[in-house]
Design an enzyme around this catalytic site. Structure first.
Site, PDB file in Angstrom:
ATOM      1  CB  ALA A 301     -22.281  26.517 -15.152  1.00 62.74           C
ATOM      2  CG  ASP A 303     -25.004  23.616 -16.265  1.00 61.34           C
ATOM      3  OD1 ASP A 303     -23.816  23.625 -16.619  1.00 61.34           O
ATOM      4  OD2 ASP A 303     -25.354  23.620 -15.081  1.00 61.34           O
ATOM      5  CE1 TYR A 386     -23.387  19.831  -7.816  1.00 61.09           C
ATOM      6  CE2 TYR A 386     -25.595  19.952  -8.721  1.00 61.09           C
ATOM      7  CZ  TYR A 386     -24.728  20.104  -7.663  1.00 61.09           C
ATOM      8  OH  TYR A 386     -25.202  20.526  -6.453  1.00 61.09           O
TER       9      TYR A 386
HETATM   10 CU   LIG Z   1     -25.303  22.586  -6.024  1.00 58.43          CU
END
Ligand SMILES: [Cu+2]
Length: 639
Positions: A301, A303, A386
């Site tokens: 990722a 992000d 997350y």
């Molecule tokens: Cu992590």
């Protein structure tokens, strides 16, 4: 609090407001045909150049940049629009570029896939018939992993998750082996990877993956309230977006990609505002999952570059996210149609007690104690499963700390009995969480006492045993000036406890030294990626702890402007290949830090916040402890 400034008092660094975003979208609709069938990846302020700001805010023109694309032919464009009049001064075709993925695409992809008979049939075959319980989470691709037949498409791949109950945790139950591959422009399913093999005949395991109080099956522990009161009010002022606290002064910016941006950070010293940083932000985040299985090999990722911290910033709540006397700032971003979206309470500003600032007990004069307090500017981001919590903290002794906490829910998948992959930790019944790393690249445009600075690597070295050092105790420091960009590629060295000193080249402190700040790394780890791996090819930036470049306003994105479906890193490795001089000039530091996440059972089902940080500490910036003037606390205060 000082009086609120009127709209006419806007500072050139203030982010775009909702009216301006609408104005830009209207302009591009009318003049360039950007309407139905197009999407916006980003609309942001073009920040005025340093030189323009130096002459004062008056007369600085305002303009914005937008990146948009036509989903019908996949062609992307970058537009420059002046404000408030709405003139398009630049319209640039970006062939081969896939702009960042939008939140709208994420939602639309979920909805589209749940209408596909193939997906529904695959879920039915696993006994999942209530589609309301299903969550489909699309991820972006790296170019090297896109199948040949899909080259040129705006492509994504997805995980499929299912909740056990309507309020249950979707990320507790991956449908291991089921991964739709999608064309995000046509918003169509290209293929459905479906393998029951990883689960085998054992089916999905029974996990304890819930975290809501009513679903964990455990009583809530008893704690008494802890409250923070400041009966005299806060000791900071917020004038528009200009924040003043104790000796610190800074300006709060925000954009779709970096989230919070700190501008013109200075420390007032003897009536003089001394510059420390022109601009500080997070410029990229790279999260490679270190697992080669079909469920995870594509999972790297970006992000910030692929998704945008600003777009994913969440509203904060008093008493929960921030304790005490809080001031909030809203943030304005936009959706993929170009309509403004306001995130309420996006940035939190408050003071915190921080234990002891300094103390000494003397036989005659007794104890002298000063309590420390710090000013915290923070924002929180939710990236699907997350959370990243970002805290910039300013201290009374001139320190600046940047801390990131990672929490939320780890990606997990299931395995057949006896088939646990070695590349993750067992966290529940036949469930493992792959190891992964979170690399954050902080872009630190430091101006210590002004722009011309030199950066030194500072290593501690023990001297050999000689007649002058008979006991082998002598320790010295070595300062190595970084003269060009190849010197500027620096790695943390445990053996020498390396740090970096950023020193003014034009001013002298009261004891004859160069005023400086020290970058103290706290979360450095090597990438541990083969040079040839596609993840590393896209993110050479994570290969060093520090890069130093000469200031260039165009150089903002360490892994390139468009990491979505990127093959190589067009950022730091490309810029620094020129090996430009970085001595006695306006420098930008790119500090790579983060979390090397070796997963563990205690991170499940929701992860207690892990933390990483770096510090900027004055080093001869002051002639002595700058916090001598902090008053003693009154006895009994706060008790
Ligand atoms: Cu992590």
């Amino acid at each position: 609090m000082t009086a609120t400034r009127g709209p006419g008092d806007r500072h050139p660094l203030d982010p775009l407001d909702a009216n301006e975003i609408s104005r830009i979208a209207t302009t591009l609709r009318d003049l360039k045909g950007v309407h139905h069938g197009w999407r916006y990846g980003s609309i942001e302020l073009i920040e005025p150049a340093k030189a323009a700001l130096a002459t004062g805010p008056d007369g600085v023109g305002r303009a914005a940049q937008a990146v948009c694309w036509n989903t019908a032919d996949g062609q992307a464009y970058r537009a420059t629009v002046t404000l408030p009049e709405g003139r398009v001064t630049d319209w640039q075709h970006l062939p081969g570029v896939q702009p960042n993925v939008t939140v709208d695409e994420w939602h639309e992809c979920h909805q589209m896939l749940l209408r596909q008979p193939e997906v529904v049939a695959a879920l039915h075959s696993r006994g999942i018939t209530d589609l309301d319980l299903v969550l489909i989470d699309v991820w972006a691709y790296g170019a090297a992993l896109v199948p040949e037949r899909y080259h040129g498409l705006r492509i994504g791949w997805a995980d499929v998750w299912v909740r056990e109950t309507p309020d249950g945790n979707p990320y507790a139950h991956q449908i291991t082996g089921l991964h739709p591959v999608v064309d995000l422009n046509r918003m169509a399913l290209l293929e459905l990877e479906d393998s029951l093999e990883p689960e085998g005949d054992a089916g999905r395991p029974r996990v304890r993956g819930e975290y809501l109080p009513g679903l964990t099956g455990m009583p809530v522990r008893d704690v008494s309230p802890l409250e923070v009161h400041q009966p005299g009010g806060v000791s900071f002022t917020l004038d528009g977006r200009l924040l003043r606290w104790q000796s610190w002064e800074l300006r709060l910016g925000f954009n779709h990609r970096e989230g919070l941006v700190l501008h013109t950070v200075g420390f007032r010293d003897g009536g003089r505002l001394r510059p420390v940083a022109h601009r500080m932000s997070f410029a990229e985040m790279v999260v490679p999952y270190r697992d080669a299985t079909p469920d995870h090999y594509r999972r790297t990722a970006f992000d910030i570059g692929e998704w945008g911290l600003g777009f994913m910033t969440t509203s904060l709540e008093r008493g929960c996210d921030c304790l005490g006397e809080i001031r909030y700032l809203d943030a304005v971003v936009h959706d993929s149609r170009g309509d403004p979206v306001t995130i309420r309470n996006a940035i939190c500003i408050h003071e915190e007690d921080d234990g002891i600032l300094w103390k000494h007990v003397d036989d005659r004069s007794g104890a002298q104690v000063r309590r420390a307090r710090r000013l915290v500017v923070s924002f929180h981001v939710t990236v699907a499963n997350y959370e990243y919590l970002v805290y910039w903290r300013f201290y009374q002794d001139g320190n600046v700390e940047c801390e990131v906490r990672a929490t939320g829910i780890m990606v997990t998948s299931f395995f057949a009995p006896g088939r646990q992959p070695a590349t993750g930790a067992l966290v529940d019944e036949r469930t493992y969480a792959p190891y992964h790393q979170h690399f954050i690249v902080a872009r630190l445009d430091l101006d210590i006492d002004g722009a011309p600075n030199t950066v030194y690597a500072v290593d501690s070295r023990p001297l050999p045993v000689t007649d002058a050092n008979p006991h082998g105790l002598a320790l010295v420091t070595e300062e190595t000036p970084l003269r060009t960009e190849s010197d500027g590629r620096q790695d943390y060295d445990w053996l020498t406890q390396r740090g970096w000193k950023i020193a003014s080249t034009r001013t002298v402190n009261g004891i004859g030294g160069r005023p400086a700040y020290k970058l103290v790394p706290g979360g450095s780890f090597p990438p541990m990626l083969d040079e040839s791996s596609p993840a590393f090819q896209r993110a050479h930036a994570i290969g060093h702890t520090l890069w130093v470049t000469p200031y260039s306003p165009a150089e903002r994105w360490p892994c390139g402007e468009f990491p979505n479906q990127s093959a190589t890193d067009h950022g730091l490795p490309a810029w620094t290949a020129r090996d430009r001089p970085i001595e006695d000039t306006d420098v930008v530091l790119w500090h790579v830090f983060g979390l090397h996440h070796i997963t563990r059972p205690e991170d499940w089902p929701v992860m207690p916040a892990d933390r990483t940080s770096f510090w900027l500490k004055p080093w001869g910036f002051f002639d002595r402890n700058p916090a001598l003037d902090v008053p003693p606390s009154e006895h009994g205060q706060g008790q």
